[in-house]
Design an enzyme around this catalytic site. Structure first.
Site, short mmCIF file in Angstrom:
data_model
loop_
_atom_site.label_atom_id
_atom_site.label_comp_id
_atom_site.label_asym_id
_atom_site.label_seq_id
_atom_site.Cartn_x
_atom_site.Cartn_y
_atom_site.Cartn_z
N HIS A 72 72.96 0.71 24.97
CA HIS A 72 72.36 0.26 26.22
C HIS A 72 71.58 -1.02 25.96
CE1 HIS A 72 72.38 4.14 28.86
NE2 HIS A 72 73.55 3.88 28.31
N TYR A 200 64.65 4.48 35.83
CA TYR A 200 63.29 4.99 35.97
C TYR A 200 62.82 4.63 37.37
CZ TYR A 200 63.08 5.43 30.84
OH TYR A 200 63.30 5.77 29.52
N PRO A 292 57.15 11.79 27.54
CA PRO A 292 58.54 11.36 27.34
C PRO A 292 58.90 10.05 28.03
CG PRO A 292 58.42 13.18 28.91
CD PRO A 292 57.04 13.02 28.33
N LYS A 296 59.71 7.88 23.27
CA LYS A 296 59.15 7.48 21.98
C LYS A 296 58.92 8.64 21.01
CE LYS A 296 59.16 3.20 22.86
NZ LYS A 296 60.28 2.45 22.29
N TYR A 384 60.37 -1.15 24.27
CA TYR A 384 61.39 -0.14 24.54
C TYR A 384 62.41 -0.06 23.41
CZ TYR A 384 64.06 3.04 27.49
OH TYR A 384 64.66 4.17 28.01
#
Length: 389
Positions: A72, A200, A292, A296, A384
């Site tokens: 991704h 998200y 979550p 991480k 990220y």
């Protein structure tokens, strides 16, 4: 019994540490209180930072991950009925790997079994002795018989409820915790993902996340009260609520189906200091927990493994103790940055009880800034995909 490193906990962090040590000829015995099949039955997140991908390669267990995992190069962020994309590749030149934690664990177990390395399952009454001396040892009970393992070092990879952290006297450790007033209700369904990347989504009704395991297995989450029970949520109720929280373009194309797993995960942030006490080292959930949001948990455990593995390698191969002496400071420096990112992202995306109209406007303003600012997107992308070790 004698070994160089006694690893308590047969989850991914303990197994990864053991496999990395094996590549350098350093002996390690892994103790696990459950069976291998039980460990592999646990459903966990599966977004791997670039650092963890590199560790899997170093450990020689990356072949199936590269063949079956999904690269991704960005993620979608939804709010106010619309969504935008954070481009990891553009901002960092890197990506993340979507590959289930269960599959990571399976690969590590298979490599350990193939190398005929010692893993002892269904152990009870594990006790760490003399960790502050140069001759620590571990005792455990199995089938009613007590066994002692003498070792040079003990790696506590046994999670929040394990014995390792509690071995450090309360007077010698400091704990920091934030409990979030909500949980995540998640389902696994044999349906194609709604998008090629994760979504998200911030919504007035609460947070939602659209994720996946593979082309035919999807993982979806919605924020729910911490007091909710799984039984209170039918599949139909879940899908209905999810569709109300994600951008319309995604809601219109999502394919629903029966859940094959459903659970509620609480959210909290937790860190204990120090992560070393004598010859005992804490790794992963034994030392810290993150919400979550941003995936991480496994990745912070992997960074601990990186620092501990390199410290032990330096000790055994170069007769240099600097790496193990500095382990706690180095690991915690990165842990706190990961905690900050998870805290920030959680605050940005969730609805809080008693949230004022001002607070809601601040969330929307920050989301708008993130959408419009390349610098803000770069900062999020760097966190990220994983800060450097």
């Amino acid at each position: 019994m004698r070994t160089q490193v006694a690893i308590i906990g047969g989850g991914p962090s303990g197994l990864l540490l053991g496999q990395l040590l094996h590549t350098q000829g350093i002996e390690a015995v892994v103790l696990e209180r459950k069976t291998q099949s039980y460990v592999l039955s646990r459903i966990r997140a599966g977004v791997l930072e670039r650092g963890l991908v590199g560790l899997m390669e170093q450990a020689g267990v990356a072949e199936r991950m590269h063949a079956e995992g999904f690269i991704h190069e960005g993620t979608m962020v939804g709010y106010d009925g619309d969504m935008f994309r954070i481009d990891f590749a553009e901002h960092t030149g890197s990506s993340v790997m979507v590959y289930g934690q269960t599959e990571v664990t399976r690969d590590l177990y298979e490599a350990r079994d193939k190398a005929e390395l010692q893993t002892i399952y269904e152990v009870e009454e594990v006790v760490i002795h003399d960790a502050k001396t140069d001759a620590p040892y571990v005792t455990y009970s199995k089938d009613g018989r007590e066994t002692r393992i003498d070792c040079d070092f003990v790696a506590g990879c046994d999670g929040f409820h394990g014995v390792s952290r509690k071995t450090i006297p309360e007077a010698q450790r400091r704990e920091y915790e934030k409990v979030y007033p909500f949980g995540w209700l998640g389902i696994l369904s044999e349906t194609p993902p709604v998008d090629d990347e994760l979504i998200y989504s911030n919504s007035e009704r609460g947070f939602a996340l659209c994720s996946m395991r593979n082309d035919h297995l999807s993982r979806y989450y919605i924020q729910c009260p911490a007091t909710d029970s799984v039984e209170a949520w039918s599949d139909d109720a879940f899908w209905h609520e999810l569709k109300r929280r994600i951008p319309q373009s995604a809601a219109d194309t999502i394919i629903t189906g029966p859940s094959i797993e459903k659970s509620i995960a609480p959210l909290r942030s937790f860190v204990t200091e120090p992560m070393r006490w004598g010859r005992l080292f804490l790794c992963g959930d034994a030392a810290h927990i993150v919400p979550p949001t941003g995936a991480k948990g496994l990745n912070t455990a992997a960074s601990d493994v990186h620092y501990l593995y390199n410290g032990l390698k330096q000790f055994y191969l170069d007769q240099d103790s600097d790496g193990i002496d500095q382990y706690s400071e180095r690991a915690l420096a990165r842990v706190w940055k990961a905690e900050r990112f998870s805290w920030w992202f959680s605050n940005l995306m969730h609805t809080y009880p008693g949230q004022s109209e001002f607070d809601k406007k601040m969330q929307l303003a920050e989301l708008a800034f993130l959408r419009q600012s390349p610098a803000a997107q770069a900062a999020m992308a760097q966190n990220y995909v994983g800060l450097p070790y």
